[in-house]
Design a protein around this motif. Structure first.
Motif, PDB file in Angstrom:
ATOM      1  N   LEU A 129       0.691  -1.170   0.066  1.00  0.00           N
ATOM      2  CA  LEU A 129       0.143  -0.144  -0.017  1.00  0.00           C
ATOM      3  C   LEU A 129       0.847   1.377  -0.021  1.00  0.00           C
ATOM      4  CD1 LEU A 129      -2.946  -0.714   2.513  1.00  0.00           C
ATOM      5  CD2 LEU A 129      -3.134  -0.294   0.236  1.00  0.00           C
ATOM      6  N   MET A 149      -6.348   2.025  -3.784  1.00  0.00           N
ATOM      7  CA  MET A 149      -7.596   1.289  -3.129  1.00  0.00           C
ATOM      8  C   MET A 149      -8.297   0.738  -4.573  1.00  0.00           C
ATOM      9  SD  MET A 149      -7.239   1.152  -0.141  1.00  0.00           S
ATOM     10  CE  MET A 149      -8.782   0.324   0.479  1.00  0.00           C
ATOM     11  N   LEU A 174     -12.152  -1.262   2.422  1.00  0.00           N
ATOM     12  CA  LEU A 174     -12.658  -2.027   1.292  1.00  0.00           C
ATOM     13  C   LEU A 174     -13.205  -3.452   1.945  1.00  0.00           C
ATOM     14  CD1 LEU A 174     -12.540  -2.994  -1.642  1.00  0.00           C
ATOM     15  CD2 LEU A 174     -10.533  -3.954  -1.229  1.00  0.00           C
TER      16      LEU A 174
END
Ligand code: F6R
Length: 613
Positions: A129, A149, A174
């Protein structure tokens, strides 16, 4: 699992982050870390171990900064080392990320980023990430997070900050892992769970799947990275939490678990409050199933995990015996993958304290997608399961902090009796003796539970003995069988003594081979119609030299054949005995764990709220 916190406001961030992480350690305690942003630099500290180890590492260091994020980890990818502890950073050390959940396509993304020249320093999926956001960053952290994302798959919640945007943190979610934004006065917070926010605010935004929150001290902008254009900001509804800060505190108890065991009389009263009208023989459940939905149901299926699954097993006995409705029970991790047959008029009841257990959510979703009506028996208002359910039934147990579930289990049982009575009023409008007995006895249960808790000394003495055993068995029949399983689960998870909960009649088909002098057997015999059968099973065990500790209702018969010491619960209606019989078993597990000097509230390898598969 994993706890995430974040802060933006006028106060020094570090102490708030540490304080709030301490309130989330039940979500995982393999490692801990924080990052505080100040004047374009990031102060990062992290270590293997609990938040207390992190605090010791930081010591008296003065850390200036009003913006920061923190993490307590339950390891999934990579062992629980300092290197794998969050936060994780990008190549330039300007972006720092904390994360809860799993990035399923992390390997592909990692290869892609490596080929672009990114350098990785940990084995975690999380680090992807940080590098992905770095790759997309063009001066707007919110925009970079939305793009990142859109690339990841899985179920996760994350919070990130960038040293170049020192007044902001960005949170994204998410799928299911929970993420709550706390709304203060010129300060804002983010956390994985409500207890970490209660001290500062009771007004929150509960983030939904696909949402990104850009959080500054003056406001919170929420958008969806699933929608296009993903930068469209919209107004979120504020949820007001009714829990108070002291509900999440340990008070004078040695452990949260002990406090929560002692709160059970209150849980029983609170779960029943305003819902039971005994003279009118009615149960009131707000915004609940319609009479048609109840009348048309051909079958009820309960899905749950762990302790909540044991509550579901109790429900099966009750619904089939009292109402003659075909009832199935399954653990979430099996139901979701077993291609269940669901019909339109089926009712599926998901039981979950946290309302965030991944397998239970997935099972309920599967059933809902096939047309079932979903009832949720849950403790947390606004949790994923409560929001997806067609009919939520809250158990009102207040925050449960100890990893081992106790008061939530009792709350779930009370929820099940309310559901049974509710079904009864439409399926058996003329009433039935069983339903009437349950209705009449429910208001007396809290006082009886209190009687058990008023004198715990005999259980403490028994625990001294049992804590020296290498293994322990719990046996019972009918409604005692799920409670035997629950007593066993409690003992093993916090004392690490091997134990098994078993249907008493099943012992002779194999497990009896394990009985010997060193294997105590707790034998539950609270059910009148099976009492004599249990006495026989007890004799079978005694004949193999294993010590038996009977658990019976007071004024039981044939005492002369039962060994001592015995666990005696106040007499109640047999249908309701599970609510009382589980309490001494919780105490037994607790005092065994204390005798063995275990970490009662945070047992090894476990975490509360299991948001991964
Ligand atoms: C055991 C325990 C777990 C939970 C299970 C489900 O003491 O707490 O077995 O019962 O992880 O959790 P919830 O109820 O939050 O879905």
């Amino acid at each position: 699992m994993c706890g995430i916190v974040g802060y933006v406001g006028p106060r020094q961030a570090l102490s708030i982050l540490l304080q709030n992480l301490n309130l989330l350690t039940y979500r995982g305690y393999d490692s801990a870390g924080v990052v505080v942003s100040h004047n374009g630099t990031l102060y990062i500290e992290k270590t293997a171990g609990k938040v207390s180890a992190l605090e010791a590492l930081i010591g008296e260091t003065e850390v200036e900064g009003h913006v920061g994020i923190g993490h307590t980890r339950w390891a999934t990818h990579g062992p629980p080392t300092t290197l794998n502890a969050h936060p994780h950073t990008d190549c330039q050390g300007r972006i720092a990320v904390v994360h809860n959940g799993i990035i399923e396509n992390y390997y592909v993304l990692r290869q892609e980023l490596l080929s672009q020249g990114h350098k990785f320093t940990s084995e975690t999926d999380t680090e992807v990430l940080a590098h992905l956001i770095e790759a997309y960053y063009q001066g707007d952290l919110g925009a970079a997070v939305r793009r990142a994302m859109q690339r990841v798959r899985g179920a996760m919640a994350m919070v990130v900050l960038h040293s170049g945007e020192p007044d902001k943190i960005v949170a994204a979610k998410l799928d299911t892992p929970p993420l709550i934004v706390g709304l203060g006065q010129r300060e804002n917070f983010v956390a994985s769970d409500i207890p970490a926010l209660l001290k500062y605010t009771n007004k929150v935004y509960i983030l939904e799947d696909g949402e990104v929150a850009e959080i500054t001290r003056d406001g919170v902008r929420v958008s969806s990275f699933l929608e296009r254009p993903s930068r469209r900001v919209y107004q979120k509804q504020v949820t007001v939490i009714e829990w108070t800060p002291d509900m999440a505190e340990q008070g004078s108890y040695a452990h949260y678990m002990l406090k929560e065991i002692h709160e059970q009389p209150t849980t029983i009263q609170d779960t029943l409050r305003g819902r039971l009208d005994e003279p009118a023989r009615r149960v009131y459940l707000e915004n609940f199933l319609s009479p048609q939905q109840v009348q048309n149901a051909h079958r009820i299926t309960f899905v749950a995990c762990g302790t909540a699954y044991h509550a579901a097993l109790v429900a099966k006995y009750l619904f089939e015996q009292v109402l003659r409705i075909p009832t199935e029970v399954d653990v979430g991790s099996e139901y979701r993958y077993r291609y269940p047959i669901v019909e339109n008029e089926d009712i599926v009841v998901a039981i979950s304290q946290s309302g965030e257990t991944a397998d239970t959510i997935a099972s309920a979703r599967e059933a809902q997608s096939q047309g079932a009506t979903i009832v949720a028996i849950t403790n947390v208002v606004g949790s994923t399961i409560s929001r997806m359910a067609d009919a939520p039934l809250y158990i009102r147990a207040g925050p449960e902090i100890a990893v081992a579930s106790t008061k939530a289990f009792v709350g779930q049982l009370i929820g099940i009796y309310l559901l049974l009575l509710y079904f009864g009023q439409f399926r058996r409008p003329q009433g039935s003796p069983a339903l009437q007995q349950i209705l009449a006895e429910l208001p007396h249960l809290a006082a009886k539970a209190q009687r058990i808790l008023d004198d715990t000394a005999p259980i403490e003495r028994l625990a001294q003995e049992i804590s020296r055993s290498k293994a322990c068995f719990f046996i019972g029949r009918h409604l005692d069988e799920p409670i035997a399983r629950e007593g066993s689960l409690k003992l093993k998870e916090i004392s690490y003594i091997h134990s098994q909960g078993y249907a008493a009649g099943e012992l002779k088909h194999g497990t009896l081979a394990l009985m010997e002098r060193e294997t105590p057997v707790v034998a539950l015999a609270t059910q009148e119609n099976l009492y004599e059968k249990m006495l026989s099973n007890i004799q079978e065990v005694l004949a193999r030299s294993a010590p038996v500790i009977p658990l019976i209702q007071e004024h039981s018969s044939n005492l002369e054949v039962l060994p001592e010491p015995r666990i005696v619960i106040p007499r109640t209606n047999d249908y309701l005995a599970p609510v009382l019989s589980v309490i001494p078993l919780q105490l037994l597990a607790y005092y065994c764990a204390v005798a063995l000097d275990r970490d009662v509230d945070q047992p090894r390898n476990l975490a509360k709220s299991v948001t991964v598969e």
